[in-house]
Design a protein around this motif. Structure first.
Motif, PDB file in Angstrom:
ATOM      1  N   GLU A 132       0.806  -1.222   0.000  1.00 23.87           N
ATOM      2  CA  GLU A 132       0.000   0.000   0.000  1.00 23.87           C
ATOM      3  C   GLU A 132       0.835   1.266   0.000  1.00 23.87           C
ATOM      4  O   GLU A 132       0.420   2.276  -0.523  1.00 23.87           O
ATOM      5  N   ARG A 133       2.006   1.223   0.637  1.00 20.75           N
ATOM      6  CA  ARG A 133       2.807   2.434   0.796  1.00 20.75           C
ATOM      7  C   ARG A 133       4.254   2.173   0.389  1.00 20.75           C
ATOM      8  O   ARG A 133       4.787   1.098   0.632  1.00 20.75           O
ATOM      9  N   VAL A 134       4.877   3.180  -0.176  1.00 18.56           N
ATOM     10  CA  VAL A 134       6.289   3.085  -0.535  1.00 18.56           C
ATOM     11  C   VAL A 134       7.136   2.850   0.717  1.00 18.56           C
ATOM     12  O   VAL A 134       8.137   2.137   0.678  1.00 18.56           O
ATOM     13  N   ALA A 135       6.713   3.400   1.836  1.00 19.56           N
ATOM     14  CA  ALA A 135       7.461   3.239   3.085  1.00 19.56           C
ATOM     15  C   ALA A 135       7.536   1.779   3.529  1.00 19.56           C
ATOM     16  O   ALA A 135       8.423   1.406   4.297  1.00 19.56           O
ATOM     17  N   ASP A 136       6.628   0.930   3.052  1.00 23.11           N
ATOM     18  CA  ASP A 136       6.615  -0.488   3.416  1.00 23.11           C
ATOM     19  C   ASP A 136       7.556  -1.339   2.562  1.00 23.11           C
ATOM     20  O   ASP A 136       7.676  -2.536   2.786  1.00 23.11           O
ATOM     21  N   VAL A 137       8.203  -0.727   1.576  1.00 23.53           N
ATOM     22  CA  VAL A 137       9.038  -1.470   0.633  1.00 23.53           C
ATOM     23  C   VAL A 137      10.466  -1.573   1.152  1.00 23.53           C
ATOM     24  O   VAL A 137      11.088  -0.567   1.483  1.00 23.53           O
ATOM     25  N   HIS A 138      10.966  -2.798   1.226  1.00 27.29           N
ATOM     26  CA  HIS A 138      12.378  -3.005   1.555  1.00 27.29           C
ATOM     27  C   HIS A 138      13.219  -2.785   0.302  1.00 27.29           C
ATOM     28  O   HIS A 138      14.176  -2.020   0.318  1.00 27.29           O
ATOM     29  N   PHE A 139      12.880  -3.447  -0.785  1.00 23.20           N
ATOM     30  CA  PHE A 139      13.543  -3.266  -2.074  1.00 23.20           C
ATOM     31  C   PHE A 139      12.515  -3.302  -3.193  1.00 23.20           C
ATOM     32  O   PHE A 139      11.584  -4.106  -3.153  1.00 23.20           O
ATOM     33  N   PRO A 158       0.371  -7.840   6.243  1.00 18.58           N
ATOM     34  CA  PRO A 158      -0.352  -7.691   4.980  1.00 18.58           C
ATOM     35  C   PRO A 158      -1.708  -7.039   5.216  1.00 18.58           C
ATOM     36  O   PRO A 158      -2.372  -7.337   6.204  1.00 18.58           O
ATOM     37  N   PRO A 159      -2.105  -6.121   4.342  1.00 18.19           N
ATOM     38  CA  PRO A 159      -3.384  -5.443   4.533  1.00 18.19           C
ATOM     39  C   PRO A 159      -4.541  -6.391   4.240  1.00 18.19           C
ATOM     40  O   PRO A 159      -4.430  -7.257   3.377  1.00 18.19           O
ATOM     41  N   TRP A 168      -6.580  -0.524  -3.011  1.00 17.49           N
ATOM     42  CA  TRP A 168      -6.541   0.917  -3.194  1.00 17.49           C
ATOM     43  C   TRP A 168      -7.914   1.567  -3.117  1.00 17.49           C
ATOM     44  O   TRP A 168      -8.049   2.746  -3.344  1.00 17.49           O
ATOM     45  N   ARG A 169      -8.921   0.850  -2.787  1.00 15.03           N
ATOM     46  CA  ARG A 169     -10.251   1.436  -2.640  1.00 15.03           C
ATOM     47  C   ARG A 169     -10.473   1.870  -1.197  1.00 15.03           C
ATOM     48  O   ARG A 169      -9.884   1.334  -0.280  1.00 15.03           O
ATOM     49  N   ALA A 170     -11.358   2.796  -1.050  1.00  7.20           N
ATOM     50  CA  ALA A 170     -11.684   3.258   0.300  1.00  7.20           C
ATOM     51  C   ALA A 170     -12.423   2.150   1.032  1.00  7.20           C
ATOM     52  O   ALA A 170     -13.203   1.413   0.428  1.00  7.20           O
ATOM     53  N   PRO A 171     -12.199   2.018   2.347  1.00  6.49           N
ATOM     54  CA  PRO A 171     -12.922   1.000   3.117  1.00  6.49           C
ATOM     55  C   PRO A 171     -14.430   1.264   3.059  1.00  6.49           C
ATOM     56  O   PRO A 171     -14.878   2.395   3.027  1.00  6.49           O
TER      57      PRO A 171
END
Length: 180
Positions: A132-139, A158-159, A168-171
């Motif tokens: 979901e977020r770039v911050a969650d990416v290790h590589f 995992p989401p 990517w949809r709103a809840p």
């Protein structure tokens, strides 16, 4: 139908020259062109094949010339594949090296720019990896074949997928079926 208009070795030489030239041109155009074929890329490849046809066959439309060129191109491809398998250095020259696009949530824009990878391409690869977020990416690595491999940090849960399976949809509020 079978008679050649030029010596057989000329077809081999022409085929090798065109094959090598196109290999260099496609290598210089970047990995994205190879791994993510867009409609523009498909048109380019079709027009390229038509543009170099006469350079290879010298106007000879005989079956023999076509077979000589086919064997030459397949043979050249096999030789390059074998040399790439034997030599890591040769493989790096012919196929390139994987490039890191994201490391520990930090996006390397200069690498993306050199490789012609758009933010949309990167976000698509992240979505496919369930991130979901770039911050969650290790590589996130641009591979030699043009695909993007994504490794998510181990400490990120995992989401939960929504009803449609999209991240990517709103809840959705289950009582009213409206976005939260």
């Amino acid at each position: 139908m079978w008679n050649l208009s030029a010596p057989w070795w000329e077809f081999v030489l022409r085929g090798l020259i065109v094959y090598g030239s196109l290999l260099v041109l496609l290598r210089l155009s970047g990995k994205r062109q190879i791994g993510q074929l867009t409609s523009l890329d498909l048109v380019l490849l079709l027009v390229l094949s038509n543009a170099v046809q006469n350079a290879m066959n010298a106007g000879d439309n005989s079956v023999t010339a076509g077979l000589i060129l086919a064997v030459t191109l397949v043979g050249a491809n096999l030789v390059l594949a074998w040399l790439s398998w034997c030599s890591r250095r040769f493989e790096n020259v012919v196929e390139g090296r994987p490039q890191v696009l994201i490391h520990d949530g930090m996006v390397f824009g200069d690498v993306m720019k050199r490789a012609f990878v758009t933010r949309d391409d990167l976000h698509k690869a992240l979505r496919h990896a369930g991130c979901e977020r770039v911050a969650d990416v290790h590589f996130a690595i641009l591979e030699n074949d043009g695909t993007i491999s994504v490794l998510i940090k181990k400490d990120v849960p995992p989401p939960p997928p929504d009803a449609a399976g999209s991240l990517w949809r709103a809840p959705i509020n289950q009582d009213t079926d409206a976005p939260v």
